[in-house]
Motif scaffolding. Structure first.
Motif, mmCIF file in Angstrom:
data_model
loop_
_atom_site.group_PDB
_atom_site.id
_atom_site.type_symbol
_atom_site.label_atom_id
_atom_site.label_comp_id
_atom_site.label_asym_id
_atom_site.label_seq_id
_atom_site.Cartn_x
_atom_site.Cartn_y
_atom_site.Cartn_z
ATOM 1 N N SER A 2 -10.156 -10.440 -12.188
ATOM 2 C CA SER A 2 -9.180 -9.763 -13.028
ATOM 3 C C SER A 2 -7.871 -9.584 -12.278
ATOM 4 C CB SER A 2 -9.733 -8.401 -13.448
ATOM 5 O OG SER A 2 -9.778 -7.543 -12.324
ATOM 6 N N GLY A 3 -6.843 -9.197 -13.013
ATOM 7 C CA GLY A 3 -5.545 -8.966 -12.399
ATOM 8 C C GLY A 3 -5.587 -7.855 -11.369
ATOM 9 N N LEU A 4 -6.401 -6.816 -11.634
ATOM 10 C CA LEU A 4 -6.518 -5.710 -10.688
ATOM 11 C C LEU A 4 -7.158 -6.170 -9.384
ATOM 12 C CD1 LEU A 4 -6.259 -2.713 -10.004
ATOM 13 C CD2 LEU A 4 -8.497 -2.367 -11.072
ATOM 14 N N VAL A 5 -8.191 -6.981 -9.483
ATOM 15 C CA VAL A 5 -8.851 -7.495 -8.281
ATOM 16 C C VAL A 5 -7.884 -8.392 -7.504
ATOM 17 C CG1 VAL A 5 -10.753 -8.897 -7.420
ATOM 18 C CG2 VAL A 5 -11.154 -7.294 -9.273
ATOM 19 N N ASN A 6 -7.147 -9.251 -8.212
ATOM 20 C CA ASN A 6 -6.150 -10.094 -7.541
ATOM 21 C C ASN A 6 -5.102 -9.241 -6.840
ATOM 22 O OD1 ASN A 6 -7.264 -12.537 -8.149
ATOM 23 N ND2 ASN A 6 -5.814 -13.056 -9.759
ATOM 24 N N ALA A 7 -4.634 -8.203 -7.506
ATOM 25 C CA ALA A 7 -3.630 -7.326 -6.900
ATOM 26 C C ALA A 7 -4.180 -6.657 -5.643
ATOM 27 C CB ALA A 7 -3.170 -6.279 -7.907
ATOM 28 N N LEU A 8 -5.429 -6.214 -5.703
ATOM 29 C CA LEU A 8 -6.043 -5.597 -4.525
ATOM 30 C C LEU A 8 -6.211 -6.603 -3.387
ATOM 31 C CD1 LEU A 8 -8.727 -3.290 -6.182
ATOM 32 C CD2 LEU A 8 -6.563 -2.613 -5.103
ATOM 33 N N VAL A 9 -6.582 -7.835 -3.724
ATOM 34 C CA VAL A 9 -6.707 -8.883 -2.702
ATOM 35 C C VAL A 9 -5.342 -9.154 -2.074
ATOM 36 C CG1 VAL A 9 -7.147 -11.356 -2.369
ATOM 37 C CG2 VAL A 9 -8.768 -9.972 -3.657
ATOM 38 N N ILE A 10 -4.304 -9.235 -2.895
ATOM 39 C CA ILE A 10 -2.960 -9.492 -2.380
ATOM 40 C C ILE A 10 -2.527 -8.371 -1.439
ATOM 41 C CG2 ILE A 10 -0.522 -9.616 -3.041
ATOM 42 C CD1 ILE A 10 -1.522 -11.049 -5.629
ATOM 43 N N VAL A 11 -2.695 -7.120 -1.870
ATOM 44 C CA VAL A 11 -2.301 -5.983 -1.032
ATOM 45 C C VAL A 11 -3.097 -5.975 0.269
ATOM 46 C CG1 VAL A 11 -2.320 -3.457 -0.892
ATOM 47 C CG2 VAL A 11 -1.446 -4.581 -2.938
ATOM 48 N N ALA A 12 -4.393 -6.227 0.193
ATOM 49 C CA ALA A 12 -5.226 -6.222 1.403
ATOM 50 C C ALA A 12 -4.819 -7.338 2.366
ATOM 51 C CB ALA A 12 -6.701 -6.360 1.029
ATOM 52 N N VAL A 13 -4.586 -8.536 1.845
ATOM 53 C CA VAL A 13 -4.193 -9.666 2.707
ATOM 54 C C VAL A 13 -2.838 -9.406 3.341
ATOM 55 C CG1 VAL A 13 -3.522 -12.105 2.678
ATOM 56 C CG2 VAL A 13 -5.625 -11.390 1.554
ATOM 57 N N VAL A 14 -1.875 -8.942 2.547
ATOM 58 C CA VAL A 14 -0.545 -8.671 3.087
ATOM 59 C C VAL A 14 -0.613 -7.583 4.158
ATOM 60 C CG1 VAL A 14 1.732 -7.716 2.527
ATOM 61 C CG2 VAL A 14 0.745 -9.513 1.103
ATOM 62 N N ALA A 15 -1.341 -6.504 3.887
ATOM 63 C CA ALA A 15 -1.453 -5.415 4.869
ATOM 64 C C ALA A 15 -2.111 -5.906 6.155
ATOM 65 C CB ALA A 15 -2.250 -4.252 4.274
ATOM 66 N N LEU A 16 -3.186 -6.673 6.031
ATOM 67 C CA LEU A 16 -3.879 -7.196 7.208
ATOM 68 C C LEU A 16 -2.988 -8.144 8.004
ATOM 69 C CD1 LEU A 16 -6.580 -7.514 8.783
ATOM 70 C CD2 LEU A 16 -7.029 -9.484 7.318
ATOM 71 N N VAL A 17 -2.340 -9.061 7.308
ATOM 72 C CA VAL A 17 -1.511 -10.060 7.984
ATOM 73 C C VAL A 17 -0.322 -9.403 8.669
ATOM 74 C CG1 VAL A 17 0.039 -11.995 7.561
ATOM 75 C CG2 VAL A 17 -2.238 -12.012 6.582
ATOM 76 N N ILE A 18 0.353 -8.508 7.957
ATOM 77 C CA ILE A 18 1.548 -7.887 8.534
ATOM 78 C C ILE A 18 1.186 -7.016 9.735
ATOM 79 C CG2 ILE A 18 3.386 -6.206 8.112
ATOM 80 C CD1 ILE A 18 3.689 -7.386 5.341
ATOM 81 N N THR A 19 0.153 -6.215 9.624
ATOM 82 C CA THR A 19 -0.198 -5.357 10.765
ATOM 83 C C THR A 19 -0.646 -6.174 11.965
ATOM 84 O OG1 THR A 19 -2.436 -5.028 9.892
ATOM 85 C CG2 THR A 19 -0.805 -3.335 9.391
ATOM 86 N N ARG A 20 -1.338 -7.255 11.738
ATOM 87 C CA ARG A 20 -1.768 -8.098 12.860
ATOM 88 C C ARG A 20 -0.602 -8.824 13.504
ATOM 89 N NH1 ARG A 20 -5.966 -12.246 11.564
ATOM 90 N NH2 ARG A 20 -5.649 -12.659 13.748
ATOM 91 N N GLN A 21 0.400 -9.208 12.718
ATOM 92 C CA GLN A 21 1.474 -10.023 13.253
ATOM 93 C C GLN A 21 2.488 -9.240 14.074
ATOM 94 O OE1 GLN A 21 0.947 -13.203 13.181
ATOM 95 N NE2 GLN A 21 -0.847 -12.603 12.015
ATOM 96 N N PHE A 22 2.496 -7.928 13.947
ATOM 97 C CA PHE A 22 3.434 -7.133 14.733
ATOM 98 C C PHE A 22 2.812 -6.635 16.032
ATOM 99 C CE2 PHE A 22 5.567 -7.321 10.713
ATOM 100 C CZ PHE A 22 6.854 -7.606 11.128
#
Length: 173
Positions: A2-22
């Motif tokens: 669903s759109g909600l699950v996709n949104a949660l996946v997007i937020v989780a991936v972005v948060a994980l990637v950004i925090t790891r990259q800094f």
């Protein structure tokens, strides 16, 4: 999904990637850096709502713009990341303040594309955003892998484990 699950996946991936990259992290250009973006793209393309059925041309143009923004954001992020070689010839990377600016501009442009689509009455699914994120991560990974290979000592011999360490104390008999 669903759109909600996709949104949660997007937020989780972005948060994980950004925090790891800094945080400084070692880059291994030989590992499968392309696999997570490919998985995200497959998840995005499995959804039937990537294109709006009533506005196919407009939605395809918006998707193409979203992908272009994603690719440019990934390239900008990869080139603004600090890359260096440690004394042990390991290649390290850490995102910079300029990387934050690239992310902010990329998010603002994506919000503009979404707003433009909403004004035109085009339904935009979260799959397009997920596909753009996959493009961002794929290009960023490719740029960093290329930069790591150019800094690494792949042409020279790789030092053996323990090379350069001090000799152990001799045992007395």
């Amino acid at each position: 999904m669903s759109g909600l699950v996709n949104a949660l996946v997007i937020v989780a991936v972005v948060a994980l990637v950004i925090t790891r990259q800094f945080r400084a992290h070692a880059i291994n250009a030989d590992r499968r850096w392309w696999l997570p973006p490919v998985v995200l793209a497959v998840v995005a393309l499995r959804e039937p709502g990537v294109l709006d059925a009533h506005h196919r041309v407009e939605s395809a143009v918006l998707l193409a713009v979203e992908l272009l923004i994603g690719l440019l954001t990934g390239a900008g992020w990869g080139w603004t990341t600090r890359v260096w070689t440690a004394p042990d010839d390991a290649v390290w990377a850490k995102s910079t303040t300029a990387s934050i600016a690239v992310w902010i501009v990329g998010i603002a442009l994506r919000a503009g594309v979404f707003a433009l689509g909403a004004l035109r009455g085009v339904h935009q699914d979260s799959s397009a955003l997920l596909l753009g994120l996959a493009g961002t991560l794929l290009v960023r990974g490719a740029v960093l892998a290329w930069r790591a290979r150019s800094l690494g000592s792949e042409s020279g011999p790789v030092p053996a484990y323990g090379a350069g360490s001090r000799p152990a104390w001799k045992e007395s008999v």
